[in-house]
Write a protein that holds these residues in place. Sequence first.
Motif, mmCIF file in Angstrom:
data_model
loop_
_atom_site.group_PDB
_atom_site.id
_atom_site.type_symbol
_atom_site.label_atom_id
_atom_site.label_comp_id
_atom_site.label_asym_id
_atom_site.label_seq_id
_atom_site.Cartn_x
_atom_site.Cartn_y
_atom_site.Cartn_z
ATOM 1 N N THR A 195 -4.422 7.454 7.685
ATOM 2 C CA THR A 195 -5.927 7.241 7.221
ATOM 3 C C THR A 195 -6.104 7.769 5.626
ATOM 4 N N GLU A 238 -2.177 2.049 -5.228
ATOM 5 C CA GLU A 238 -3.255 3.105 -5.936
ATOM 6 C C GLU A 238 -2.379 3.708 -7.146
ATOM 7 N N ILE A 268 -8.957 -0.554 -0.564
ATOM 8 C CA ILE A 268 -9.563 -0.183 0.728
ATOM 9 C C ILE A 268 -9.518 -0.732 2.214
ATOM 10 N N TRP A 328 -12.526 5.570 2.531
ATOM 11 C CA TRP A 328 -11.951 4.913 3.709
ATOM 12 C C TRP A 328 -13.249 3.832 3.902
ATOM 13 N N LYS A 331 -5.653 -0.999 3.262
ATOM 14 C CA LYS A 331 -5.279 0.358 3.994
ATOM 15 C C LYS A 331 -5.642 0.496 5.517
ATOM 16 N N TRP A 332 -7.060 0.305 5.607
ATOM 17 C CA TRP A 332 -7.702 0.275 6.833
ATOM 18 C C TRP A 332 -7.123 -0.712 7.814
ATOM 19 N N ILE A 360 -6.174 8.332 1.810
ATOM 20 C CA ILE A 360 -6.742 7.568 0.667
ATOM 21 C C ILE A 360 -7.061 8.639 -0.552
ATOM 22 N N ARG A 361 -6.942 8.244 -1.642
ATOM 23 C CA ARG A 361 -7.271 9.141 -2.755
ATOM 24 C C ARG A 361 -8.573 8.799 -3.332
ATOM 25 N N VAL A 395 0.880 -1.036 0.002
ATOM 26 C CA VAL A 395 -0.009 0.164 -0.056
ATOM 27 C C VAL A 395 0.795 1.290 -0.168
#
Length: 294
Positions: A264, A47, A250, A272, A253-254, A266-267, A10
């Motif tokens: 936290t 990403e 998603i 999230w 990453k969480w 994210i794009r 990630v």
Amino acid sequence: MIQGSMVALVTPMEADGAPDVASLRRLVEFHLEQGTDAIVAVGTTGESATLDEDEHCEVIRLVVEQVKGRIPVIAGTGSNSTTEAISLTRRAKEVGADACLLVTPYYNKPTQEGLYLHHKAVAEAVEIPQILYNVPGRTACDLLPETAARLSQVPNIIGIKEATGNLDRLTEILRLSKPGFLLYSGDDATACEFCLRGGHGVISVTANVAPRLMHEMIAAARAGDRAKAEAIDAKLAGLHRDLFIESNPIPAKWAVAELGLIGTGIRLPLTWLSEDKREPVRAAMRQAEVVSAS
């Protein structure tokens, strides 16, 4: 040979979406300590689709710099534009990547001949080991075993990440390809069996959350120790399933943020993890014993 458990890393981000350099460096060290065998920087899980070219190449450079040659770094450099794929691959080589991972050209749905000529053109343009990446569930095109075998004859195309989850593909590509062509699973749920049947490793989402267990499981499978590999894989089964409870990356990453390794960020268009999806992922983390059961 690049083999074993390779994390599809990630990309840590600040709240505003900017790459989080400090967290990225810490994350690389975490994987080195946990036994990850190689790092894939800026693949789908990193990403790649939302980073611009300069950001993309800077993340690769930072990973290479932090790894310091201790394990291989594979740079995600695929594109649906052959010209852009060549540019990304050339820049990855310049910053010191050991190999590149090139997804099949997505969205424009090329023919098998188009896929062959695309990958051949990138390989001939940039002298760096290259790994094909077949994931038709995301790209809307399928690199067939016969085409993979043709491409295996190109000297610096060294292997394929096969993410269909179809284990018959492994047998077919092994049969058709030149000796020494490397096969990597791109499907965590079937990676154990893939390696027991002769695969050389996995490029893994699960390894973001449970790198030590993934390393041990793949090592056991490659050694032919079915009982040990399957016992470890049973602990990982929840992660294999629930890290895809929403679109990758998603949930991953969480989960990595739950481990305290990243923030936290994210794009968009990714968001999230939804509140109602968090407990299943927590339960999978408890099953794998990467967080306490309390």
